[in-house]
Design an enzyme around this catalytic site. Sequence first.
Site, mmCIF file in Angstrom:
data_model
loop_
_atom_site.group_PDB
_atom_site.id
_atom_site.type_symbol
_atom_site.label_atom_id
_atom_site.label_comp_id
_atom_site.label_asym_id
_atom_site.label_seq_id
_atom_site.Cartn_x
_atom_site.Cartn_y
_atom_site.Cartn_z
ATOM 1 N N LYS A 79 -2.131 -40.860 17.535
ATOM 2 C CA LYS A 79 -1.717 -41.758 16.385
ATOM 3 C C LYS A 79 -1.336 -40.546 15.142
ATOM 4 O O LYS A 79 -1.865 -39.531 15.074
ATOM 5 C CB LYS A 79 -2.846 -42.662 15.721
ATOM 6 C CG LYS A 79 -2.637 -43.481 14.666
ATOM 7 C CD LYS A 79 -3.701 -44.334 14.497
ATOM 8 C CE LYS A 79 -3.656 -45.324 13.197
ATOM 9 N NZ LYS A 79 -4.799 -46.134 12.894
ATOM 10 N N SER A 154 -3.966 -51.216 12.544
ATOM 11 C CA SER A 154 -2.899 -49.980 11.983
ATOM 12 C C SER A 154 -2.434 -49.180 13.183
ATOM 13 O O SER A 154 -1.475 -48.662 13.313
ATOM 14 C CB SER A 154 -3.540 -49.269 10.867
ATOM 15 O OG SER A 154 -4.497 -48.325 11.358
ATOM 16 N N SER A 178 -8.663 -51.390 13.332
ATOM 17 C CA SER A 178 -7.290 -50.641 13.695
ATOM 18 C C SER A 178 -7.097 -50.263 15.293
ATOM 19 O O SER A 178 -6.096 -49.954 15.497
ATOM 20 C CB SER A 178 -7.138 -49.672 12.858
ATOM 21 O OG SER A 178 -6.493 -50.079 11.431
HETATM 22 N N1 GLN Z 1 -6.365 -53.770 8.636
HETATM 23 C C1 GLN Z 1 -7.490 -53.293 8.058
HETATM 24 C C2 GLN Z 1 -6.869 -52.722 6.923
HETATM 25 O O1 GLN Z 1 -5.853 -52.822 6.651
HETATM 26 C C3 GLN Z 1 -8.245 -52.244 8.950
HETATM 27 C C4 GLN Z 1 -7.387 -50.870 9.162
HETATM 28 C C5 GLN Z 1 -7.926 -49.798 10.015
HETATM 29 O O2 GLN Z 1 -8.903 -50.023 10.703
HETATM 30 N N2 GLN Z 1 -7.572 -48.476 9.652
HETATM 31 O O3 GLN Z 1 -7.737 -51.866 6.187
#
Ligand code: GLN
Length: 479
Positions: A79, A154, A178
Amino acid sequence: MDLKHTTIHALSNELNAGKISSLELCQAYLKNIDARDNEIGAFLEIDREHMLAAAQEADSRRAAGKTLSAYDGIPIAVKDNICVKDERCSCASKILEPVKSPYDATAVAALKKQGFIPFGRLNMDEFAMGSSCENSAFKTTRNPLDTSRVPGGSSGGSAACVAADFAPAALGSDTGGSIRQPAAFCGVVGVKPTYGRVSRYGLVAFASSLDQIGPLCNDAEDAGIILDAISGFDPHDSTSLPDAAGGFADAARKGLETGSLAGLKFGLPKEYFTGGLDAGVAKVMDETIAKVKALGGQIVDVSLPHTKYAVAVYYIIATAEASANLARFDGIRYGSRQDANGLVDTYYKSRGAGFGDEVKRRILLGTYVLSSGYYDAYYLRAQRVRTLIRKDFEEAFKHCDLLLTPVTPQTAFKFNEKSDPLQMYLSDIFTIALNLSGHCGISIPAGIDGATGMPVAAQIMAPAMGEATMLSAAAAFMK
Ligand code: GLN
């Protein structure tokens, strides 16, 4: 060779039996990428030359009987918020577009030490803020199972990469879901380790008290193989746990061997099974519970009453931490800078042009909840509720070994379907509490939603440091 959902352990067997070389393997994955990544958009950048050179080195080591590990020469993708030395690390943000990593993240260094080949950077929501990959500043990533749908986020690039067979595994990061949510949307396996299990050194910080690096891959054993490599104490991360780590792949193998859940108590938190679940998800969860029982697992009812505050608490704590962590991206020290009149103007213009809308929204929210007069009302209160959420989990684990829940209330949605930020935030309702509590969880494919034809995943959550039991159970279930 057929790379469809091929696992690291299967590839390791092929490599060690001399049936395939690392060079051939890497070329085969590049072929898949060339055939389909135009459409999928999982990668921001691929380092082909380095990948093939590293593969040849691994082949020479193997020929000389000097492999770094059984996994020497296996490619892995990363990532874009995890540092790989001399590669770009943009967090899918314009403000970091020109930045190259001066060092390897501890997790990346650990993989390289075993001969894994990190070869490409994967798309994501900007600074890991989002649940669909639609917040990337650079490109759209599509769900390989249905390209009209999002891959989740994400770590959407990581999940799409594994689901499309562009690599056998990828690293992602999980702050509020995420890793688990995109794994669920794309039908692969994803693990959020216990907080502190994997060093955060070299992971660009979003919300430091919640962030963890973890694997996205094709089965529980592969998750164990990667966790064995990347977990453990690291003096570079002051929150890294001193506990001895390891034995995760072995635990998964044992689970696979027995194929039984006998002796394990699975708690069903009632708050995760009330309305709000799509019918297709609810049906697969019913089938999952029946399957757990058929495999000898015991089901008990438990309650996590403060989970209903998790999304609200998360969007106070995560944004507060993000507003502090992202203050360093100011156009002065690194990243892109806009022409301006003096220092303050440089900050304004560089940050104004460099950050996308969602990141700005979070910085504003986080700055607000930390400002004097609001700190006690929001931030301090959220911290107290966070403690209650953690205590709920600890209480629940007195009555069961593991928790079983859905990962998401619905399957992968379509692009632009959740244009209201609040709707998007609510899609993480089943994953966020676990980051606030610090425990570990895995997302495993459990069935198909009849209405959309998309995968439905089950989440198994375990107490702190409970990865071995969790992976063993996941392997038995997936068998
Ligand atoms: N979807 C969540 C957010 O937007 C989690 C994101 C993540 O785990 N990096 O914060």
